[in-house]
Design a protein around this motif. Structure first.
Motif, mmCIF file in Angstrom:
data_model
loop_
_atom_site.group_PDB
_atom_site.id
_atom_site.type_symbol
_atom_site.label_atom_id
_atom_site.label_comp_id
_atom_site.label_asym_id
_atom_site.label_seq_id
_atom_site.Cartn_x
_atom_site.Cartn_y
_atom_site.Cartn_z
ATOM 1 N N UNK B 104 -18.789 86.890 126.991
ATOM 2 C CA UNK B 104 -19.242 88.267 126.731
ATOM 3 C C UNK B 104 -18.687 88.825 125.413
ATOM 4 N N UNK B 105 -18.424 87.920 124.482
ATOM 5 C CA UNK B 105 -17.863 88.366 123.195
ATOM 6 C C UNK B 105 -18.810 89.339 122.494
ATOM 7 N N UNK B 107 -20.988 91.353 123.865
ATOM 8 C CA UNK B 107 -20.995 92.664 124.511
ATOM 9 C C UNK B 107 -19.862 93.524 123.972
ATOM 10 N N UNK B 108 -18.712 92.875 123.746
ATOM 11 C CA UNK B 108 -17.597 93.600 123.151
ATOM 12 C C UNK B 108 -17.959 94.100 121.753
ATOM 13 N N UNK B 109 -18.586 93.239 120.972
ATOM 14 C CA UNK B 109 -18.964 93.626 119.605
ATOM 15 C C UNK B 109 -19.980 94.764 119.607
ATOM 16 N N UNK B 110 -20.867 94.757 120.601
ATOM 17 C CA UNK B 110 -21.946 95.757 120.624
ATOM 18 C C UNK B 110 -21.453 97.144 121.010
ATOM 19 N N UNK B 111 -20.146 97.268 121.323
ATOM 20 C CA UNK B 111 -19.578 98.602 121.528
ATOM 21 C C UNK B 111 -18.978 99.116 120.221
ATOM 22 N N UNK B 112 -19.117 98.340 119.157
ATOM 23 C CA UNK B 112 -18.587 98.715 117.837
ATOM 24 C C UNK B 112 -19.788 98.832 116.880
ATOM 25 N N UNK B 113 -19.550 99.196 115.628
ATOM 26 C CA UNK B 113 -20.700 99.279 114.716
ATOM 27 C C UNK B 113 -21.402 97.945 114.460
ATOM 28 N N UNK B 114 -20.832 96.836 114.908
ATOM 29 C CA UNK B 114 -21.516 95.543 114.755
ATOM 30 C C UNK B 114 -22.738 95.517 115.663
ATOM 31 N N UNK B 115 -23.885 95.092 115.115
ATOM 32 C CA UNK B 115 -25.082 95.032 115.955
ATOM 33 C C UNK B 115 -25.673 93.620 115.972
ATOM 34 N N UNK B 118 -26.215 91.611 112.801
ATOM 35 C CA UNK B 118 -24.963 91.135 112.196
ATOM 36 C C UNK B 118 -24.421 89.929 112.952
ATOM 37 N N UNK B 266 -29.684 90.804 124.786
ATOM 38 C CA UNK B 266 -28.495 91.646 124.848
ATOM 39 C C UNK B 266 -28.782 93.137 124.910
ATOM 40 N N UNK B 267 -29.876 93.602 124.278
ATOM 41 C CA UNK B 267 -30.083 95.047 124.321
ATOM 42 C C UNK B 267 -31.342 95.489 125.058
#
Lengths: 306, 268
Positions: B104-105, B107-115, B118, B266-267
């Motif tokens: 789930x790496x 998912x962690x990134x998608x809570x930050x400005x990384x989309x 990227x 993912x989204x």
């Protein structure tokens, strides 16, 4: 119309997954500062709502502004100002505790040197300073959750979203987390949390919304909700014969509910009921004030959810 | 699952717009690799050494020269291309899937400005980086064994990277529609291994029957080999622009398709 005092402003918000509705046109206004609780049984639409707030899922309908910006168009700048503690820990198992904070900071464009001190402070905040060099696989569930909370604060967010932050944790960890969350609230951060624990919501939240089947079914301060939706006292009776149930029902201003062997008597005049129950042999009873769980069960029913 | 376009149902086809978060994704993978650099490099250098010694010298004694090259030079220059393919492919399958699903790496990134854009580009650049590392290791081994030489070998490096990108895209596409690791067997057995065997790594494609030649000329590894082998042996690749175009096409098409499919996964 944009209101900067609102963290979340949703109108007619809808989401369905291949025809199955998860969120059915909700209106939601979350004010800045304080703690806002989103409660509901499994499948009520809480997590889906939060995912839309974070731009992690597209809207099927309605409008959504977060921190005054339209979603999901502004998702990157919105996420830069929010911290997230996910329901399932997604810490990076390839790194140590401290490295997790640095790597996560990099996703916000923050360099190691910029956050080095902050990272140490956050580990101290969640009492993991002595674990800085530990790999994630060696942490207990409680430690992981505390690290998730520290990680969510690495970008010094204005808003913290916590999806079931204390599920599955022991009482010591829960109390530590509650203390820290209250501290963050005092610092002026806005907390938005989902939980299944009603006493957690009662302790932490200034305002709550109860969702069920994708709709909002109640909204207000926990005390007000209890006042509005429940009689002030509850008496739980074990082993009550049917005849006793009849006599309780005959009392004024009460509501009797039977769940299996247990009788719940919701009342405004507990004294009369206690007087009636006291002489009855072979029963046990518990007299307590009504709580949010009573409201929750009354509004969402006792049927099991998947 | 029944509909042929099932994977694209409800997809978001917006043009990808990767941002600086791409580099943070690449860097995350680089930091992990750096921690485990020892065993990784041993594998990168050890494998080709065994291949070149065993097949290059051993088989080379019977084969003699191929297309004007000693067999060990011919084989080494072919492995340069296939190694970028294999390494980028496996990183794009197993490692990306691990980060996407069990860890789930993302998912962690998608809570930050990384989309998603990227993440996909950062992963592709990383897959290609690993391809570059493994091919460069082979290059060094081949030089050490005296099979390849000359300054022109440096021109191979961008070709390795392009080859890595070309195979990273399709690998990410496969990962993004997989339900488990087992699914990769289809792609590896039906696409990657046949290319490894038939696209000119071990013998010239001219040895194949005519119909097979025209088929393999459509496959990206054929173009990677045709680009890298001349560069590695001091010549100028014929049709250099064609090869670069084909490899770039697979890279870009793979990138776009992977972005659309990872978004869907993912989204939603």
């Amino acid at each position: 119309m944009q209101n900067l005092d609102l963290v979340i402003e949703a109108s007619g918000l809808e989401k369905s997954f291949s025809g199955r509705a998860a969120v059915c046109g909700i209106n939601l206004r979350v004010p800045r500062s304080g703690c806002f609780g989103l409660l509901g049984p499994n499948g009520a639409g809480k997590t889906t709502t939060l995912r839309m707030v974070l731009g992690q899922c597209r809207l099927s309908g309605g409008e959504l502004r977060v921190l005054g910006q339209p979603m999901p168009a502004a998702k990157k700048s919105v996420r830069a100002r929010i911290g997230v503690v996910p329901q399932l820990d997604n810490l990076d198992p390839d790194f140590t505790v401290l490295e997790n904070l640095f790597v996560y900071a990099a996703y916000f464009g923050l360099r190691r040197a910029q956050v080095a001190q902050r990272a140490r402070e956050l580990l101290a905040l969640v009492e993991l300073s002595d674990r800085a060099g530990t790999r994630i696989g060696e942490l207990s569930g409680g430690m992981k959750r505390r690290l998730s909370i520290a990680r969510s604060l690495i970008n010094d967010p204005e808003v913290l979203i916590l999806d079931e932050p204390t599920t599955g944790l022991d009482p010591q960890v829960r109390h530590l987390i509650w203390t820290r969350l209250r501290g963050l609230k005092r610092e002026g951060k806005t907390l938005i949390l989902t939980t299944h624990y009603m006493e957690e919501a009662e302790r932490l939240c200034d305002r709550i919304v109860i969702m069920d089947h994708g709709r909002i079914i109640a909204e207000g301060a926990p005390r007000d909700l209890i006042r509005q939706h429940s009689e002030p006292d509850v008496i739980e009776v074990q082993g009550a014969p049917a005849e006793l149930e009849q006599r309780l029902m005959a009392l004024d201003g009460g509501r009797v509910e039977r769940v299996g062997e247990t009788l719940y008597f919701h009342t405004g005049s507990a004294r009369n009921a206690v007087a009636l129950l006291e002489p009855v042999p072979d029963i046990t009873y518990l007299h307590r004030p009504a709580n949010l769980e009573d409201v929750f069960l009354k509004l969402t029913g006792r049927d099991l959810r998947e | 699952m029944s509909h042929p376009l099932y994977f694209f149902h409800g997809a978001d086809w917006a043009v990808p717009r990767p941002a600086p978060g791409t580099f943070a994704v690449w860097r995350r993978n680089f930091l992990v690799w750096r921690k485990l650099m020892g065993p990784s490099l041993l594998f990168n250098f050890g494998e080709p050494l065994l291949y070149l010694l065993g097949l290059g010298f051993g088989l080379g004694r019977f084969v003699g020269e191929v297309e004007g090259l000693s067999y060990i030079a011919f084989l080494a220059s072919g492995l340069l291309a296939s190694s970028s393919m294999n390494t980028a492919t496996f990183e794009g399958l197993y490692s990306v899937y691990t980060r996407m699903v069990p860890q789930q790496t993302y998912d962690g990134m998608l809570a930050t400005p990384v989309d998603v854009d990227d993440i996909v580009l950062g992963e592709m650049l990383w897959c290609a980086t690993k391809g570059l590392i493994s091919s460069t290791a082979i290059l060094l081994v081949a030089v050490g064994l005296g099979a390849l030489h000359g300054w022109q070998l440096l021109l191979c490096l961008p070709a390795f990277y392009l080859t890595g990108l070309c195979f990273a895209g399709p690998a990410l596409v496969v990962s993004s529609v997989s339900k488990s690791y087992d699914f990769f067997a289809y792609y590896v057995t039906l696409a990657i291994t046949p290319m490894y065997i038939f696209c000119g790594v071990f013998y010239p494609t001219g040895a194949l029957p005519a119909f097979a030649q025209s088929f393999v000329s459509l496959l990206p590894l054929t173009h990677a080999v045709a680009l890298i082998r001349p560069l590695a042996s001091g010549g100028v690749p014929a049709d250099i622009l064609l090869h670069i175009t084909v490899l770039s096409f697979y890279a870009l098409a793979g990138f776009y398709l992977a972005v659309v499919l990872v978004r869907r996964r993912l989204i939603q």
